[in-house]
Design a protein around this motif. Sequence first.
Motif, short mmCIF file in Angstrom:
data_model
loop_
_atom_site.label_atom_id
_atom_site.label_comp_id
_atom_site.label_asym_id
_atom_site.label_seq_id
_atom_site.Cartn_x
_atom_site.Cartn_y
_atom_site.Cartn_z
N ASP A 364 -15.25 3.44 28.94
CA ASP A 364 -15.23 2.79 30.25
C ASP A 364 -13.82 2.83 30.82
N LYS A 366 -11.59 1.08 32.29
CA LYS A 366 -11.10 -0.24 32.65
C LYS A 366 -9.58 -0.34 32.67
N SER A 386 -21.91 5.03 34.94
CA SER A 386 -22.19 3.63 35.27
C SER A 386 -20.93 2.79 35.38
N SER A 387 -19.83 3.22 34.75
CA SER A 387 -18.57 2.45 34.81
C SER A 387 -17.58 3.04 35.80
#
Length: 537
Positions: A364, A366, A386-387
């Motif tokens: 992901d 982030k 999706s991320s």
Amino acid sequence: MKMKRICKKPKHGQLNPADRLSALPDEIVYRIVSFLGFKEACRTSILSKRWKYISDTNPVMELSNEVFSAEPGREDAYIKIDSFLKYVETRMKRYSKQKLHIKKLTLGFPIQRMRFRNTKVALEDKAEQWVKIAVCNQVEELVLIGPKNYEMSDTLLTAKSLRCLDCSYLEIYDYKGLELFPFLESLFFDEVYVDDPMLNRIISSCPLLKHFSLTRCSCRMESVKSIVIPCNSKLETLNLSKSLSKDEGTVTIDTSSLTSFQYIGDLRSWDVHGGRWPVISKDGFLRNLRILKIGFVSICDEVLGKLLSELTLLETLKLCNCSMLKTIRISSALLKEVRLEYCADLLDVSVDAPCLETFKYKGDFKPSMCINSQAGCDISFHIPPSSFRAENFSKMKELLKGLRNCHVFKILLLDEPAEPDKDGIFDINLGEEKLADAHLGPPCDIRELKLTLSSWIFCKSYLSVLLDGVFWTCHPRIFSLRANLRAPNRMIEALVSRLNEMANCWKHPLKRVEVEGANCSDLLKTKKLDLQLRLHW
């Protein structure tokens, strides 16, 4: 009347072209055959009578065959296996009788215990017999796979000619009073049954050992609890994978000779926090380390930071599934490669490495990332769609600003989101309004951009905003788009249509769109195809 064929004799000093293979010295012929597999080496016997002799006396033997994978219940399987065992038996006896040197021997047996109808001999006895012949013939490298529950004999443990040993599915017990592997340089254990005292005795008893690997090894259904690398060890490469006890295992390193170290925790007992970091070493003992790989371990920021501060010569760093890490700060003058994979809680990454050539990130997207490199660097992101959000473009932009020259920038969006929409299409929420608010500024110039997409995300709205965001982030001289085209034809049409629109748009000064290997009409008729588009600025 039959006419006789007239053959021109070669001039004095010239070789007959038909005999050039036979004229090669033994050393060169053995060198050529050593690069071939077992079957290919046997086929060279048809080249000439002399090459038949070479094939039968080749110092590199691979006696591992697929016949052992046959079903024992079938009659033809018994015949096939029995024939292969007789062939190996004949060949090993020839080497023993003629005292031929064996440079490398590969013996591959079935993992399971089994006896064969025709031979009436256990494979353990065959393995022991052939190993003794190899040791008597001064074998230098031995690869021994099975048979399961085969106990390694003292003949092999004390072999003076052995330089490399690769074992799988064997058992090693304590042999007191023996000088173990006196000249061994490389040792690889995979699913070997050995206890801690014997393992440490082997490590300490091999004065020339440089490469050691321990994978999935245990004793009495328990993982290894203690490994000690003594101060007089010359070990350069240490690989420990899925063998050390999760809660009690320790690795004590008392030598400064290590240049490569890999530690992978036990996946069978791994939870969300992983196993603890087991390494115990004095200050400066890892100062010569150039390659460090850590996976499935609960190592915190402070421990990793202290470890990296000692590794002044580090060139390659790989961290995989280290879930406790939140911040990674690396400053190294020699670092060339960094790989970060699936570190779930990671929030901040800072890399200051003038010589950095490769940076790869999986998971992901982030964390905020800052990379400072003066060399030509390749950047790669493998991100679940999706991320992926609009703010990720600004993170990529800041990352590219820290590079003097980016050779290749890769973005891979391959994993599938959780659920499709009502039309069966996976549409990611990447809005054009969010992209407009990102304030990306002028794009960075890079040499090549490679974008890889899953077929599940070929919806028109997502693709349009994604391409806009990518080209607002960077202007590559070469743009490669790879996609597995299992999507409906209308999605492929949308892809090609959008790229053609961008070629005529003032925001994306593309001159033309080229499809390599086929035209668009042919592509639309193909259900599954790897497509490469190269767009020229």
